[in-house]
Design a protein around this motif. Structure first.
Motif, PDB file in Angstrom:
ATOM      1  N   SER A  85       0.838  -1.214   0.000  1.00 53.87           N
ATOM      2  CA  SER A  85       0.000   0.000   0.000  1.00 53.87           C
ATOM      3  C   SER A  85       0.867   1.255   0.000  1.00 53.87           C
ATOM      4  O   SER A  85       0.638   2.183   0.791  1.00 53.87           O
ATOM      5  CB  SER A  85      -0.934  -0.013   1.215  1.00 53.87           C
ATOM      6  N   LEU A  86       1.825   1.277  -0.871  1.00 53.23           N
ATOM      7  CA  LEU A  86       2.766   2.399  -0.896  1.00 53.23           C
ATOM      8  C   LEU A  86       2.081   3.698  -1.291  1.00 53.23           C
ATOM      9  O   LEU A  86       1.146   3.704  -2.106  1.00 53.23           O
ATOM     10  CB  LEU A  86       3.910   2.088  -1.852  1.00 53.23           C
ATOM     11  N   LYS A  87       2.571   4.779  -0.699  1.00 53.65           N
ATOM     12  CA  LYS A  87       2.036   6.112  -0.937  1.00 53.65           C
ATOM     13  C   LYS A  87       3.140   6.995  -1.508  1.00 53.65           C
ATOM     14  O   LYS A  87       4.322   6.753  -1.275  1.00 53.65           O
ATOM     15  CB  LYS A  87       1.544   6.715   0.375  1.00 53.65           C
ATOM     16  N   PRO A  88       2.779   8.043  -2.232  1.00 57.57           N
ATOM     17  CA  PRO A  88       3.818   8.952  -2.753  1.00 57.57           C
ATOM     18  C   PRO A  88       4.728   9.489  -1.656  1.00 57.57           C
ATOM     19  O   PRO A  88       5.929   9.703  -1.897  1.00 57.57           O
ATOM     20  CB  PRO A  88       2.986  10.067  -3.403  1.00 57.57           C
ATOM     21  N   GLU A  89       4.200   9.688  -0.464  1.00 57.71           N
ATOM     22  CA  GLU A  89       5.025  10.200   0.634  1.00 57.71           C
ATOM     23  C   GLU A  89       6.017   9.182   1.170  1.00 57.71           C
ATOM     24  O   GLU A  89       6.864   9.514   2.012  1.00 57.71           O
ATOM     25  CB  GLU A  89       4.149  10.725   1.776  1.00 57.71           C
ATOM     26  N   ASP A  90       5.947   7.945   0.700  1.00 55.42           N
ATOM     27  CA  ASP A  90       6.952   6.944   1.051  1.00 55.42           C
ATOM     28  C   ASP A  90       8.203   7.066   0.187  1.00 55.42           C
ATOM     29  O   ASP A  90       9.200   6.370   0.419  1.00 55.42           O
ATOM     30  CB  ASP A  90       6.390   5.526   0.905  1.00 55.42           C
ATOM     31  N   THR A  91       8.147   7.934  -0.807  1.00 55.04           N
ATOM     32  CA  THR A  91       9.303   8.139  -1.674  1.00 55.04           C
ATOM     33  C   THR A  91      10.489   8.638  -0.866  1.00 55.04           C
ATOM     34  O   THR A  91      10.391   9.634  -0.153  1.00 55.04           O
ATOM     35  CB  THR A  91       8.967   9.147  -2.779  1.00 55.04           C
ATOM     36  N   ALA A  92      11.612   7.931  -0.968  1.00 53.83           N
ATOM     37  CA  ALA A  92      12.808   8.263  -0.191  1.00 53.83           C
ATOM     38  C   ALA A  92      13.921   7.304  -0.570  1.00 53.83           C
ATOM     39  O   ALA A  92      13.688   6.303  -1.277  1.00 53.83           O
ATOM     40  CB  ALA A  92      12.530   8.164   1.309  1.00 53.83           C
ATOM     41  N   VAL A  93      15.103   7.595  -0.076  1.00 55.12           N
ATOM     42  CA  VAL A  93      16.184   6.618  -0.109  1.00 55.12           C
ATOM     43  C   VAL A  93      16.083   5.804   1.181  1.00 55.12           C
ATOM     44  O   VAL A  93      16.041   6.382   2.272  1.00 55.12           O
ATOM     45  CB  VAL A  93      17.560   7.286  -0.209  1.00 55.12           C
TER      46      VAL A  93
END
Length: 124
Positions: A85-93
């Protein structure tokens, strides 16, 4: 000395899943806690999840509870992070980390070893 190597990052649409892997080399007795952290540009590295050396205990940041799952592999020097259930705010290294202690703590400064990081990008 312990060397950590992450893999499994990539680009995924919102709602999708990714599975990150981390392999520790140099010390293979598995008697050390491990964790995942993440970082975006201009921000501090933040705790995501951790697992004790025995794998009996795990802990998650509130923003991933119910969506991410951390586990040790059959080989005690491996660790995984299943991200659903990934969200755009999970974007990271995302970084794999290891501590010489068999038990984990949240602050990044308590970890002794770090991987090079793997990019996770979630598109909306």
């Amino acid at each position: 000395q312990v060397h950590l190597t992450e893999s499994g990052g990539g680009l995924v649409q919102a709602g999708g899943s990714l599975r990150l892997s981390c392999v520790a080399s140099g010390r293979t007795d598995g008697n050390f806690a491990m964790g995942w952290f993440r970082q975006t540009p201009g921000t501090e590295r933040e705790f995501v999840a951790a697992v004790s050396a025995s794998a009996a205990s795990t802990e998650y940041a509130d923003f991933v509870k119910g969506r991410f799952s951390i586990e040790r592999g059959l080989a005690s020097n491996t660790m995984y992070l299943q991200m659903n259930s990934l969200k755009p705010e999970d974007t990271a290294v995302y970084y794999c980390a290891g501590t010489l202690s068999p038990y984990y703590y949240r602050p990044s400064k308590t970890y002794d070893y770090w991987g090079q990081g793997t990019q996770v990008t979630v598109s909306s």
